[in-house]
Design a protein around this motif. Structure first.
Motif, PDB file in Angstrom:
ATOM      1  N   TYR A 103      72.661  -7.695  21.488  1.00 20.89           N
ATOM      2  CA  TYR A 103      72.009  -8.729  20.699  1.00 20.89           C
ATOM      3  C   TYR A 103      71.648  -8.172  19.319  1.00 20.89           C
ATOM      4  O   TYR A 103      71.570  -6.951  19.109  1.00 20.89           O
ATOM      5  CB  TYR A 103      70.735  -9.217  21.404  1.00 20.89           C
ATOM      6  N   GLY A 104      71.429  -9.077  18.379  1.00 18.36           N
ATOM      7  CA  GLY A 104      70.931  -8.694  17.065  1.00 18.36           C
ATOM      8  C   GLY A 104      69.436  -8.921  17.000  1.00 18.36           C
ATOM      9  O   GLY A 104      68.867  -9.616  17.850  1.00 18.36           O
ATOM     10  N   SER A 105      68.795  -8.354  15.990  1.00 16.00           N
ATOM     11  CA  SER A 105      67.340  -8.497  15.887  1.00 16.00           C
ATOM     12  C   SER A 105      66.944  -9.960  15.720  1.00 16.00           C
ATOM     13  O   SER A 105      65.849 -10.368  16.102  1.00 16.00           O
ATOM     14  CB  SER A 105      66.799  -7.668  14.720  1.00 16.00           C
ATOM     15  N   HIS A 106      67.871 -10.774  15.163  1.00 18.34           N
ATOM     16  CA  HIS A 106      67.575 -12.195  14.985  1.00 18.34           C
ATOM     17  C   HIS A 106      67.496 -12.915  16.324  1.00 18.34           C
ATOM     18  O   HIS A 106      66.948 -14.005  16.422  1.00 18.34           O
ATOM     19  CB  HIS A 106      68.660 -12.852  14.128  1.00 18.34           C
ATOM     20  N   ALA A 107      68.086 -12.313  17.373  1.00 18.26           N
ATOM     21  CA  ALA A 107      68.113 -12.945  18.698  1.00 18.26           C
ATOM     22  C   ALA A 107      67.291 -12.145  19.699  1.00 18.26           C
ATOM     23  O   ALA A 107      67.483 -12.271  20.902  1.00 18.26           O
ATOM     24  CB  ALA A 107      69.558 -13.071  19.184  1.00 18.26           C
ATOM     25  N   LYS A 108      66.391 -11.307  19.182  1.00 18.47           N
ATOM     26  CA  LYS A 108      65.610 -10.447  20.069  1.00 18.47           C
ATOM     27  C   LYS A 108      64.728 -11.294  20.977  1.00 18.47           C
ATOM     28  O   LYS A 108      64.087 -12.236  20.553  1.00 18.47           O
ATOM     29  CB  LYS A 108      64.749  -9.493  19.244  1.00 18.47           C
ATOM     30  N   GLY A 109      64.741 -10.941  22.225  1.00 19.25           N
ATOM     31  CA  GLY A 109      63.941 -11.639  23.222  1.00 19.25           C
ATOM     32  C   GLY A 109      63.940 -10.800  24.480  1.00 19.25           C
ATOM     33  O   GLY A 109      64.232  -9.597  24.436  1.00 19.25           O
ATOM     34  N   GLU A 110      63.645 -11.410  25.596  1.00 18.49           N
ATOM     35  CA  GLU A 110      63.644 -10.659  26.848  1.00 18.49           C
ATOM     36  C   GLU A 110      65.067 -10.343  27.262  1.00 18.49           C
ATOM     37  O   GLU A 110      65.959 -11.199  27.227  1.00 18.49           O
ATOM     38  CB  GLU A 110      62.950 -11.471  27.950  1.00 18.49           C
ATOM     39  N   ILE A 111      65.281  -9.095  27.662  1.00 15.91           N
ATOM     40  CA  ILE A 111      66.586  -8.679  28.173  1.00 15.91           C
ATOM     41  C   ILE A 111      66.683  -9.136  29.621  1.00 15.91           C
ATOM     42  O   ILE A 111      65.777  -8.893  30.423  1.00 15.91           O
ATOM     43  CB  ILE A 111      66.740  -7.152  28.069  1.00 15.91           C
ATOM     44  N   PRO A 112      67.763  -9.832  29.994  1.00 18.10           N
ATOM     45  CA  PRO A 112      67.897 -10.322  31.372  1.00 18.10           C
ATOM     46  C   PRO A 112      67.753  -9.188  32.391  1.00 18.10           C
ATOM     47  O   PRO A 112      68.217  -8.066  32.155  1.00 18.10           O
ATOM     48  CB  PRO A 112      69.308 -10.917  31.392  1.00 18.10           C
ATOM     49  N   GLU A 113      67.116  -9.493  33.489  1.00 17.06           N
ATOM     50  CA  GLU A 113      66.880  -8.497  34.530  1.00 17.06           C
ATOM     51  C   GLU A 113      68.200  -7.909  35.016  1.00 17.06           C
ATOM     52  O   GLU A 113      69.182  -8.621  35.239  1.00 17.06           O
ATOM     53  CB  GLU A 113      66.134  -9.141  35.702  1.00 17.06           C
ATOM     54  N   GLY A 114      68.234  -6.608  35.139  1.00 17.17           N
ATOM     55  CA  GLY A 114      69.405  -5.922  35.648  1.00 17.17           C
ATOM     56  C   GLY A 114      70.416  -5.532  34.590  1.00 17.17           C
ATOM     57  O   GLY A 114      71.414  -4.872  34.906  1.00 17.17           O
ATOM     58  N   LEU A 115      70.186  -5.925  33.329  1.00 17.41           N
ATOM     59  CA  LEU A 115      71.115  -5.589  32.262  1.00 17.41           C
ATOM     60  C   LEU A 115      70.508  -4.543  31.327  1.00 17.41           C
ATOM     61  O   LEU A 115      69.293  -4.430  31.202  1.00 17.41           O
ATOM     62  CB  LEU A 115      71.498  -6.833  31.456  1.00 17.41           C
ATOM     63  N   ILE A 116      71.380  -3.791  30.675  1.00  8.51           N
ATOM     64  CA  ILE A 116      70.973  -2.759  29.727  1.00  8.51           C
ATOM     65  C   ILE A 116      71.063  -3.335  28.318  1.00  8.51           C
ATOM     66  O   ILE A 116      72.129  -3.766  27.886  1.00  8.51           O
ATOM     67  CB  ILE A 116      71.882  -1.522  29.842  1.00  8.51           C
ATOM     68  N   GLY A 117      69.977  -3.359  27.610  1.00  3.39           N
ATOM     69  CA  GLY A 117      69.956  -3.941  26.274  1.00  3.39           C
ATOM     70  C   GLY A 117      70.445  -2.981  25.210  1.00  3.39           C
ATOM     71  O   GLY A 117      70.151  -1.785  25.251  1.00  3.39           O
ATOM     72  N   MET A 118      71.192  -3.504  24.239  1.00  4.71           N
ATOM     73  CA  MET A 118      71.586  -2.749  23.054  1.00  4.71           C
ATOM     74  C   MET A 118      71.450  -3.659  21.842  1.00  4.71           C
ATOM     75  O   MET A 118      72.071  -4.723  21.789  1.00  4.71           O
ATOM     76  CB  MET A 118      73.025  -2.225  23.167  1.00  4.71           C
ATOM     77  N   GLN A 191      71.929   5.114  12.810  1.00  2.00           N
ATOM     78  CA  GLN A 191      70.825   4.153  12.690  1.00  2.00           C
ATOM     79  C   GLN A 191      70.697   3.318  13.961  1.00  2.00           C
ATOM     80  O   GLN A 191      69.589   3.085  14.462  1.00  2.00           O
ATOM     81  CB  GLN A 191      71.064   3.257  11.483  1.00  2.00           C
ATOM     82  N   ASN A 192      71.822   2.870  14.496  1.00  2.00           N
ATOM     83  CA  ASN A 192      71.794   2.092  15.741  1.00  2.00           C
ATOM     84  C   ASN A 192      71.284   2.937  16.903  1.00  2.00           C
ATOM     85  O   ASN A 192      70.568   2.435  17.782  1.00  2.00           O
ATOM     86  CB  ASN A 192      73.180   1.537  16.055  1.00  2.00           C
ATOM     87  N   ALA A 193      71.657   4.212  16.920  1.00  2.00           N
ATOM     88  CA  ALA A 193      71.174   5.102  17.980  1.00  2.00           C
ATOM     89  C   ALA A 193      69.654   5.205  17.934  1.00  2.00           C
ATOM     90  O   ALA A 193      68.977   5.173  18.966  1.00  2.00           O
ATOM     91  CB  ALA A 193      71.812   6.476  17.841  1.00  2.00           C
ATOM     92  N   ALA A 194      69.101   5.315  16.713  1.00  5.00           N
ATOM     93  CA  ALA A 194      67.646   5.396  16.569  1.00  5.00           C
ATOM     94  C   ALA A 194      66.983   4.095  17.014  1.00  5.00           C
ATOM     95  O   ALA A 194      65.953   4.108  17.707  1.00  5.00           O
ATOM     96  CB  ALA A 194      67.291   5.713  15.120  1.00  5.00           C
ATOM     97  N   THR A 195      67.574   2.967  16.626  1.00  9.24           N
ATOM     98  CA  THR A 195      67.026   1.658  17.010  1.00  9.24           C
ATOM     99  C   THR A 195      66.970   1.518  18.525  1.00  9.24           C
ATOM    100  O   THR A 195      66.031   0.928  19.076  1.00  9.24           O
ATOM    101  CB  THR A 195      67.884   0.527  16.419  1.00  9.24           C
TER     102      THR A 195
END
Length: 290
Positions: A103-118, A191-195
């Protein structure tokens, strides 16, 4: 305000890679996609400074002549970087790919259960996760995890924005080397790694493939992921296999399904055996073992 330039030309699917390859070394990023007419595909490239159109058009024309196909006309469009990047990325909704939620920061929200967020934001490096080749690579990596394959020393060759390198660190919690020949890609990947809080496990490096000995110093590797293009993948085959341990895995993408035999043959000659193929649309991801 700084600007980018977008270059485009159209051709049939059979010829489209010819023209992408012709200008690849002279642009920031290049890709191709289907238009509303399934018989016509579009090459799209971006550059940071005003392009030398006569030179690039000459490359296109020479490639067409070499392959005895019609030469397309190269178009150019000037794009404000902030407006273009922001708008481009906002056109992509969050993606669920195998175990990952991108997801992008514009779509930041809860990460669905069981998934790894990036979280991947608009940037000047190629690769936000939406391309079918990235999907194929992520699914293949998750297949490895499901099969219990252990990874201790991985490499992402041609890392772009770092999506695949970060996926490896999040799956196996192991340090990964992320290499690209574009300094901007290396900057954005870091930068993405730090985020995503994996900068301690992800080392970024600017280098032209395996040239010199700097990459070899980190190897040999038990997993190499390379999502590039068919031509460079074939050229890199001897070095890619040489830098992989016996029994190590190589994941290749950026190739069309019609290029599977060509790429697989190059790696077979170099000493790697094709294990599986994952097709996503017209694109293929190959899994090989040394």
């Amino acid at each position: 305000m700084s600007f980018f330039w977008r270059l485009t030309c159209s051709a049939t699917l059979e010829n489209i890679e010819i023209f992408a390859d012709a200008i690849e070394e002279h642009v920031l990023s290049v890709g191709w996609f289907e238009t509303t007419n399934p018989e016509i595909w579009m090459v799209e490239a971006t550059v940071r400074k005003e392009p030398e159109m006569a030179f690039l058009q000459q490359l296109i024309s020479e490639a067409a002549a070499q392959h005895k196909v019609p030469s397309p006309h190269l178009h150019v469009e000037k794009l404000p970087d902030a407006d273009w990047l922001e708008q481009t990325w906002k056109n992509f909704p969050p993606l669920e790919i195998a175990r990952f939620y991108i997801y992008g920061s514009h779509a930041k929200g809860e990460i669905p259960e069981g998934l790894i967020g990036m979280e991947i934001n608009a940037a000047t490096a190629f690769g936000s996760g939406e391309h079918q080749t990235t999907t194929g690579c992520l699914e293949t990596l998750c297949d490895f995890m499901d099969a219990g394959i252990q990874v201790k020393n991985p490499l992402d060759m041609g890392c772009g924005s770092g999506v695949l390198a970060m996926a490896v660190t999040k799956l196996w919690q192991m340090p990964v080397l992320a290499v690209d020949n574009d300094p901007e890609s290396v900057r954005v990947a870091a930068q993405n790694a730090a985020t995503n809080k994996c900068e301690q496990l992800m080392h970024t490096l600017c280098n032209e493939g395996f040239e010199g000995d700097v990459v070899q110093k980190y190897g040999p590797f038990d997993l190499i992921v390379a999502n590039i293009l068919a031509g460079p993948l074939c050229d890199m085959a001897p070095q890619m296999v040489a830098n992989t341990i016996k029994g190590g895995r190589i994941v290749l993408s950026g190739l069309l399904t019609r290029q599977i035999d060509e790429v697989a043959a190059a790696y077979e000659v170099a000493g790697a055996t094709l294990v599986s193929v994952k097709n996503v649309g017209d694109w293929a991801t190959l899994s090989l073992i040394k």
